[in-house]
Motif scaffolding. Sequence first.
Motif, PDB file in Angstrom:
ATOM      1  N   PHE A  49      41.051  11.275  54.628  1.00  0.00           N
ATOM      2  CA  PHE A  49      39.704  10.709  54.575  1.00  0.00           C
ATOM      3  C   PHE A  49      39.220  10.433  55.989  1.00  0.00           C
ATOM      4  N   ILE A  50      38.057  10.986  56.324  1.00  0.00           N
ATOM      5  CA  ILE A  50      37.463  10.774  57.646  1.00  0.00           C
ATOM      6  C   ILE A  50      36.179   9.970  57.458  1.00  0.00           C
ATOM      7  N   PRO A  51      36.167   8.700  57.853  1.00  0.00           N
ATOM      8  CA  PRO A  51      34.980   7.861  57.626  1.00  0.00           C
ATOM      9  C   PRO A  51      33.853   8.192  58.597  1.00  0.00           C
ATOM     10  N   GLU A  52      32.632   7.950  58.131  1.00  0.00           N
ATOM     11  CA  GLU A  52      31.486   7.993  59.029  1.00  0.00           C
ATOM     12  C   GLU A  52      31.634   6.851  60.037  1.00  0.00           C
ATOM     13  N   GLU A  53      31.022   7.004  61.178  1.00  0.00           N
ATOM     14  CA  GLU A  53      31.149   5.995  62.226  1.00  0.00           C
ATOM     15  C   GLU A  53      30.684   4.626  61.727  1.00  0.00           C
ATOM     16  N   GLY A  54      31.575   3.654  61.818  1.00  0.00           N
ATOM     17  CA  GLY A  54      31.254   2.290  61.421  1.00  0.00           C
ATOM     18  C   GLY A  54      31.254   2.045  59.928  1.00  0.00           C
ATOM     19  N   LYS A  55      31.747   3.008  59.131  1.00  0.00           N
ATOM     20  CA  LYS A  55      31.721   2.853  57.678  1.00  0.00           C
ATOM     21  C   LYS A  55      33.123   3.011  57.101  1.00  0.00           C
ATOM     22  N   HIS A  56      33.274   2.570  55.858  1.00  0.00           N
ATOM     23  CA  HIS A  56      34.553   2.679  55.164  1.00  0.00           C
ATOM     24  C   HIS A  56      34.299   2.542  53.672  1.00  0.00           C
ATOM     25  N   LEU A  57      35.295   2.904  52.866  1.00  0.00           N
ATOM     26  CA  LEU A  57      35.187   2.709  51.423  1.00  0.00           C
ATOM     27  C   LEU A  57      35.202   1.222  51.108  1.00  0.00           C
ATOM     28  N   HIS A  58      34.237   0.761  50.332  1.00  0.00           N
ATOM     29  CA  HIS A  58      34.147  -0.656  50.015  1.00  0.00           C
ATOM     30  C   HIS A  58      35.279  -1.065  49.078  1.00  0.00           C
ATOM     31  N   GLU A  59      35.987  -2.101  49.446  1.00  0.00           N
ATOM     32  CA  GLU A  59      37.114  -2.550  48.633  1.00  0.00           C
ATOM     33  C   GLU A  59      36.664  -3.163  47.312  1.00  0.00           C
ATOM     34  N   PRO A 106      24.861   0.475  47.498  1.00  0.00           N
ATOM     35  CA  PRO A 106      24.633  -0.788  48.193  1.00  0.00           C
ATOM     36  C   PRO A 106      24.908  -2.018  47.339  1.00  0.00           C
ATOM     37  N   SER A 107      24.876  -1.873  45.997  1.00  0.00           N
ATOM     38  CA  SER A 107      24.925  -3.086  45.181  1.00  0.00           C
ATOM     39  C   SER A 107      25.978  -3.093  44.086  1.00  0.00           C
ATOM     40  N   ASN A 108      26.240  -1.944  43.418  1.00  0.00           N
ATOM     41  CA  ASN A 108      27.178  -2.004  42.294  1.00  0.00           C
ATOM     42  C   ASN A 108      28.555  -1.485  42.682  1.00  0.00           C
ATOM     43  N   GLY A 109      29.452  -1.416  41.712  1.00  0.00           N
ATOM     44  CA  GLY A 109      30.841  -1.097  42.014  1.00  0.00           C
ATOM     45  C   GLY A 109      31.248   0.324  41.721  1.00  0.00           C
ATOM     46  N   LEU A 110      30.354   1.293  41.896  1.00  0.00           N
ATOM     47  CA  LEU A 110      30.672   2.683  41.587  1.00  0.00           C
ATOM     48  C   LEU A 110      30.728   3.519  42.864  1.00  0.00           C
ATOM     49  N   THR A 111      31.918   3.897  43.265  1.00  0.00           N
ATOM     50  CA  THR A 111      32.078   4.861  44.350  1.00  0.00           C
ATOM     51  C   THR A 111      32.038   6.260  43.747  1.00  0.00           C
ATOM     52  N   VAL A 112      31.387   7.191  44.432  1.00  0.00           N
ATOM     53  CA  VAL A 112      31.288   8.565  43.947  1.00  0.00           C
ATOM     54  C   VAL A 112      31.890   9.509  44.979  1.00  0.00           C
ATOM     55  N   ASN A 114      47.132  15.905  45.489  1.00  0.00           N
ATOM     56  CA  ASN A 114      46.600  15.315  46.721  1.00  0.00           C
ATOM     57  C   ASN A 114      45.510  14.288  46.425  1.00  0.00           C
ATOM     58  N   MET A 115      44.626  14.623  45.491  1.00  0.00           N
ATOM     59  CA  MET A 115      43.542  13.705  45.149  1.00  0.00           C
ATOM     60  C   MET A 115      44.099  12.421  44.533  1.00  0.00           C
ATOM     61  N   ALA A 116      45.088  12.562  43.664  1.00  0.00           N
ATOM     62  CA  ALA A 116      45.691  11.383  43.035  1.00  0.00           C
ATOM     63  C   ALA A 116      46.373  10.498  44.075  1.00  0.00           C
ATOM     64  N   ASP A 117      47.049  11.109  45.028  1.00  0.00           N
ATOM     65  CA  ASP A 117      47.700  10.334  46.093  1.00  0.00           C
ATOM     66  C   ASP A 117      46.665   9.549  46.898  1.00  0.00           C
ATOM     67  N   PHE A 118      45.561  10.214  47.229  1.00  0.00           N
ATOM     68  CA  PHE A 118      44.517   9.542  48.014  1.00  0.00           C
ATOM     69  C   PHE A 118      43.892   8.389  47.235  1.00  0.00           C
ATOM     70  N   ILE A 119      43.516   8.645  45.989  1.00  0.00           N
ATOM     71  CA  ILE A 119      42.831   7.620  45.201  1.00  0.00           C
ATOM     72  C   ILE A 119      43.751   6.427  44.938  1.00  0.00           C
ATOM     73  N   ALA A 120      45.018   6.704  44.651  1.00  0.00           N
ATOM     74  CA  ALA A 120      45.961   5.615  44.404  1.00  0.00           C
ATOM     75  C   ALA A 120      46.101   4.724  45.634  1.00  0.00           C
ATOM     76  N   GLY A 121      46.009   5.327  46.810  1.00  0.00           N
ATOM     77  CA  GLY A 121      46.128   4.554  48.040  1.00  0.00           C
ATOM     78  C   GLY A 121      44.845   3.878  48.475  1.00  0.00           C
ATOM     79  N   SER A 122      43.733   4.202  47.796  1.00  0.00           N
ATOM     80  CA  SER A 122      42.435   3.647  48.190  1.00  0.00           C
ATOM     81  C   SER A 122      42.133   2.312  47.520  1.00  0.00           C
ATOM     82  N   GLY A 123      42.956   1.929  46.544  1.00  0.00           N
ATOM     83  CA  GLY A 123      42.744   0.656  45.867  1.00  0.00           C
ATOM     84  C   GLY A 123      41.839   0.718  44.655  1.00  0.00           C
ATOM     85  N   LYS A 124      41.396   1.910  44.259  1.00  0.00           N
ATOM     86  CA  LYS A 124      40.545   2.037  43.077  1.00  0.00           C
ATOM     87  C   LYS A 124      41.366   1.785  41.812  1.00  0.00           C
ATOM     88  N   LYS A 125      40.726   1.196  40.814  1.00  0.00           N
ATOM     89  CA  LYS A 125      41.428   0.816  39.587  1.00  0.00           C
ATOM     90  C   LYS A 125      41.080   1.694  38.387  1.00  0.00           C
TER      91      LYS A 125
END
Length: 246
Positions: free
Chosen positions: A3-13, A80-86, A104-115
């Motif tokens: 995962f390569i984040p945009e500058e100053g951004k990250h996946l919201h926990e 910006p407001s709800n809990g849906l990452t796409v 690979n996708m499962a490994d990434f998602i499991a490590g991202s904290g998504k439930k």
Amino acid sequence: MKFIPEEGKHLHEDCSTLILPAVSIGNVGQLTADLLVSSMGSEKVGYLDDPYVLPCVGNDAYGPFPQGDLALPLEAYDPPSNGLTVIQQRSPVIKGMMLEFAKNMADFIAGSGKKHIIILSSLDFGKWQKVDMSSGLQIYYLSSANSNGADENCEQLGWKKLQEYDPSQKHWKYLNDLAEGNATPEDTTSIEDELEEENYYASLPFAALFSFLKAKGLKVTCLLCYCSEGDNTSDAFQLADAACNF
């Protein structure tokens, strides 16, 4: 997968639910992801790099006029407001590499904290055995909530479980064993060549993603609809409406 984040951004926990399209006939899952991103005002927070996804590049996927904002094969969007990452997938997986991509996708998602992972995909209308259009488009589902794929919450929403899912059937069992690391080389040799011919549903990308994500202990819900190639905008609207129930 990286995962390569945009500058100053990250996946919201605080976004515990992730929506992921599985490429299939009519591209309904991808259309639905685009609809959700544009309607929720989500912003791109980064992109994913995976060796098994075909490269592609586009210009301004959502803007009315091209501004030179490149669109890549795998991108992550947070609202910006709800809990849906796409996560949007804009190009297919290299032929024969779907299982590796799903891992690979499962490994990434499991490590991202998504439930909770919601997989959006479509099924070939020509494979539909019991056609019932009396109530319009029927949403089908497959859930990890129970071993047989059933989910009481989905049933209450009027959706029907995908009857073709049978975890004891050898092709579905093979995917489950492979995801859990229990498949033998003999299993792989005997099953992979016949997977697509003998079991259409288990051969689709959503099945591999479902199996590998479920093996990570994540809650997984597949939302599915039957369609044909062509203008599937209406299917995307109904699938998006279904996804917003979570």
